[in-house]
Structure formats: structure tokens, C-alpha cells
Design a protein around this motif. Structure first.
Motif, mmCIF file in Angstrom:
data_model
loop_
_atom_site.group_PDB
_atom_site.id
_atom_site.type_symbol
_atom_site.label_atom_id
_atom_site.label_comp_id
_atom_site.label_asym_id
_atom_site.label_seq_id
_atom_site.Cartn_x
_atom_site.Cartn_y
_atom_site.Cartn_z
ATOM 1 N N ARG A 1 44.314 21.035 4.270
ATOM 2 C CA ARG A 1 44.456 21.081 2.804
ATOM 3 C C ARG A 1 44.211 19.723 2.176
ATOM 4 O O ARG A 1 44.036 19.627 0.958
ATOM 5 N N ARG B 1 37.615 29.468 6.438
ATOM 6 C CA ARG B 1 37.931 30.774 5.858
ATOM 7 C C ARG B 1 36.645 31.577 5.652
ATOM 8 O O ARG B 1 35.687 31.078 5.079
ATOM 9 N N ARG C 1 43.142 34.497 11.473
ATOM 10 C CA ARG C 1 43.627 33.702 10.335
ATOM 11 C C ARG C 1 42.470 32.932 9.689
ATOM 12 O O ARG C 1 42.395 32.788 8.474
ATOM 13 N N ASN C 2 41.605 32.383 10.545
ATOM 14 C CA ASN C 2 40.397 31.682 10.108
ATOM 15 C C ASN C 2 39.300 32.052 11.099
ATOM 16 O O ASN C 2 39.543 32.811 12.031
ATOM 17 N N HIS D 1 45.514 27.315 14.871
ATOM 18 C CA HIS D 1 45.333 27.576 13.442
ATOM 19 C C HIS D 1 44.054 28.351 13.165
ATOM 20 O O HIS D 1 43.949 29.041 12.162
ATOM 21 N N ARG E 1 53.179 23.812 3.540
ATOM 22 C CA ARG E 1 53.381 25.259 3.594
ATOM 23 C C ARG E 1 52.805 25.919 2.342
ATOM 24 O O ARG E 1 52.938 25.390 1.244
ATOM 25 N N THR E 2 52.206 27.067 2.548
ATOM 26 C CA THR E 2 51.610 27.783 1.416
ATOM 27 C C THR E 2 52.683 28.138 0.394
ATOM 28 O O THR E 2 52.452 28.098 -0.808
ATOM 29 N N SER E 3 53.886 28.474 0.897
ATOM 30 C CA SER E 3 54.977 28.813 -0.014
ATOM 31 C C SER E 3 55.941 27.633 -0.162
ATOM 32 O O SER E 3 56.371 27.050 0.833
ATOM 33 N N TYR F 1 39.390 23.954 5.207
ATOM 34 C CA TYR F 1 39.050 25.351 5.559
ATOM 35 C C TYR F 1 37.869 25.899 4.761
ATOM 36 O O TYR F 1 37.348 26.948 5.106
ATOM 37 N N SER G 1 57.977 28.182 11.712
ATOM 38 C CA SER G 1 56.636 28.220 11.102
ATOM 39 C C SER G 1 55.647 28.691 12.168
ATOM 40 O O SER G 1 55.841 28.436 13.359
#
Ligand code: PEP
Ligand code: MN
Length: 361
Positions: free
Chosen positions: A189, A243, A250-251, A275, A136-138, A213, A311
Motif C-alpha cells: 500500500r 490485483r 487474494r491476488n 499475500h 489493515r484494510t479495516s 498491488y 491477522s
């Protein structure tokens, strides 16, 4: 470089070539094709190339030695002209059939997973997905149920017969994830987490490698090369969007990657429009688009109540939307399967011993 053995080459001649390669301080990887054996010579060759070509070319049983300028070797069509086909339980990936991987972004509870698993199986999914360890990004966001989720996934496999795919985020998780899962997923990632790539290269489970990405096709294939050169030839590539400057999605899903990869590599290619787009209503057109350009399959996120998901709430399909997607994507796949590749492209590819365009199907 590749050493192409004569069709008539004996076991002893093949061994002779391999030991010469080892004696040069390099590593041989052989591919036993339907017709002949090809041996890839991997390592720091540098300025020795012309000498090596002559030396290996003079050995008994060798037909030709081809120097290869591309950095990727074991993933390339030159090394292995035939498509890699991966079998896991009843699923066959890369044989021209349509692989549909579906399930929730995260496993949230046994009930949520089982309800989703039953519906996607019934609608025609061939692989069940579900995140146990979530990148998760956060650091404050839901991180996944971990081993508890792995247990639910294994139960869902027993219940539906579908093989399960789930992400492994770090080397220390490889053994436990491999114990429960049928296919290991490397997330975007982690595409260049080389110690993780080496570790999944040592387990007896197929690996689905998502595109970083910000990664080029070549960087992606080099990442796959890490897994294969570590001993695991069963790699699936997954285009999940890259990206760009666009913010409505989102992408940006790189559809050209699909036929391009079929041209460059023998590995199966899956698209992940969930995604890639980040939006539920964009998933179906992009899934169909992916299959139309020749993808071997699709991965989509499906949730009984997406709006309440812990999520990726905006991109998960409802159960009904998944049924609807299946009804429309299967005929598109049937149609595309009957098409032949662009003759120009196929001709160009033939020079490296491979099919091009959509000729895979
Ligand atoms: C996923 O499939 O659960 C996921 C996190 O995807 P990605 O690595 O492509 O973001
Ligand atoms: Mn997700």
C-alpha cells in the motif's frame, strides 16, 4: 545517460566528469564495478541530450556516453551489470543462495513469536519476519503491537541469530523501526509513498520494497529509484501478487516478474506467495514456482496456530507446513541454481552487459 569511464581512467578524470555533471545542474551517481566506473547522470536533461553527450564524451578518461531511454537508471543493469548482494548479520541475499524469510503476519505475543522463531530457524529460515505496525484494510482490525512487537523481534534476533524484517508504514516510524529491525519492509500500500521512500533511503538498513498491488514493473522500479537516489543502494524487490479479476486467490502472483526483473535490474527479487494467494494450501506450490523461475528467496507467513491468528489467518502456514516446505524447496533451488539462462535472452541481455534468464545463479 551513463558515462562509461575507460578502464584506465584516473581518480582525477573521474572527479572531472562528476564536477562537469554538477556544473550542468545534474547529479552524478557512480558505480565502481570490478573493471570500470560507470557514472549515471540523473536530472532533467530534456533537449540538452545531444550537446551533453558530446560535452561529456570529450572529457579525459571517458570511453563512451550512452543515452538511456528507460526512466529507471540506478536500478538498471546498464548502470550496474553485477547483481546487488546484500549482507545482513549472517544472511546473504542475492548471491545465488536461497533466502527464506519466515514468521508470523503479526507479532501477537512474545511466546507466539519465540515459538515460531525457534522452529523456522531450526528448519532453515535465514530471516525472521513479523509485523509490528500493521496496515489493515479495516481501521477496526488488529493494528499490531507497535514498539512492544519491535522489542520482541529484537529479543528473537538475539535468541536465534536471525536478522529481522518488519514493516515501516510512515515517515515518523522510520527511526524507531530502524533502531530495532535489520531490514525495513515497505508494504504494497506504500509502494508509491514517496516521502516514506525518501526517508528509508536515508537510513543504513536494507529495504525490501513490495510491489504495489496495482503497480507496473516500471512504476515499481521507479519507486526503488527513489530509495537508491536518496542514498540507500540496498534494496530488495518483493513480488507479492497484483490485483486482477480473479477472486479465488487474494491476488495474482506475477511469476514472469522474476526473470523479467533479473533482466532489467541488478536488485535481488523475493516472492511472497502468502499475500499473493491468501490460501495456506497454495503457498507451497507458488513458493516453489517462484524459486523455479529464479527468485532469490521467498517470504512466507508462519504461525503456531494459524486459525487463531489475529491477522491473515487463512494464509499462514503451520509450523509443520513450514518444515515440509523447506524440505521440498531446497532441492528445487539446488537444481535451478545449476541451470543456465535461455541463450537468446542471455544474448540480448549481453548487449546491455548483463546476464539474462536464470543466468543469475
Ligand atoms: C506483510 O507482509 O505483512 C504485508 C502486509 O504485506 P503486503 O504489504 O504485501 O500486503
Ligand atoms: Mn499478512
Amino acid at each position: 545517460m551513463f558515462v562509461v569511464m575507460a578502464k584506465t581512467a584516473s581518480e582525477a578524470e573521474i572527479l572531472g566528469v562528476k564536477s562537469q555533471i554538477l556544473a550542468e545542474g545534474l547529479t552524478p551517481y557512480d558505480h565502481v564495478g570490478a573493471e570500470r566506473v560507470v557514472i549515471a547522470v540523473v536530472g532533467e536533461i530534456g533537449g540538452r541530450k545531444p550537446v551533453l553527450v558530446d560535452r561529456l564524451g570529450a572529457l579525459a578518461g571517458v570511453e563512451t556516453v550512452t543515452p538511456i531511454s528507460r526512466p529507471f537508471k540506478l536500478t538498471s543493469r546498464e548502470f550496474r551489470p553485477e547483481d546487488t548482494v546484500i549482507r545482513v548479520l549472517d544472511a546473504v541475499i542475492g548471491d545465488g543462495s536461497l533466502t527464506m524469510m519466515a514468521g508470523p503476519c503479526s507479532v501477537e505475543s512474545r511466546d507466539q513469536l519465540f515459538e515460531t522463531a525457534d522452529v523456522v530457524k531450526d528448519a532453515g529460515a535465514t530471516v525472521l519476519r513479523g509485523g509490528a505496525f500493521k496496515p489493515r484494510t479495516s481501521p477496526y482490525a488488529f493494528q499490531g503491537l507497535g514498539v512492544e512487537a519491535l522489542r520482541y523481534l529484537a529479543e528473537a534476533r538475539d535468541r536465534t541469530g536471525l536478522p529481522i524484517i518488519t514493516e515501516v508504514m510512515e515517515p515518523s516510524q522510520v527511526d524507531i523501526v530502524a533502531e530495532y529491525a535489520d531490514i525495513l519492509q515497505i508494504g504494497t500500500r506504500n509502494m508509491q509513498n514517496y516521502s516514506l521512500l525518501r526517508d528509508v533511503g536515508r537510513v543504513a538498513r536494507p529495504v525490501m520494497l513490495k510491489r504495489g498491488y496495482g503497480a507496473t514493473i516500471e512504476e515499481w522500479l521507479m519507486a526503488a529509484e527513489y530509495i537508491i537516489s536518496s542514498g540507500n543502494p540496498n534494496v530488495i524487490l518483493c513480488e507479492r501478487g497484483i490485483r486482477t479479476f480473479e477472486t479465488y486467490t487474494r491476488n495474482t502472483m506475477d511469476l514472469s516478474a522474476v526473470p523479467l526483473l533479473h533482466h532489467l535490474t541488478h536488485l535481488p527479487v523475493i516472492v511472497d506467495p502468502s499475500h499473493a494467494t491468501g490460501k495456506r494450501w497454495l503457498v507451497k506450490p507458488l513458493a516453489i514456482g517462484g524459486v523455479a523461475v529464479g527468485a532469490d528467496g521467498v517470504m512466507v507467513e508462519v504461525h503456531p496456530t494459524p486459525d487463531q491468528a489475529l491477522s491473515d489467518a487463512e494464509q499462514q502456514l503451520t509450523l509443520d507446513q513450514f518444515r515440509d516446505l523447506m524440505a521440498d524447496i531446497v532441492p528445487v533451488h539446488e537444481h535451478v541454481r545449476g541451470l543456465h539462462g535461455d541463450p537468446v535472452e542471455a544474448g540480448a541481455a549481453a548487449s546491455v552487459g548483463a546476464g539474462g534468464g536464470l543466468a543469475k545463479h
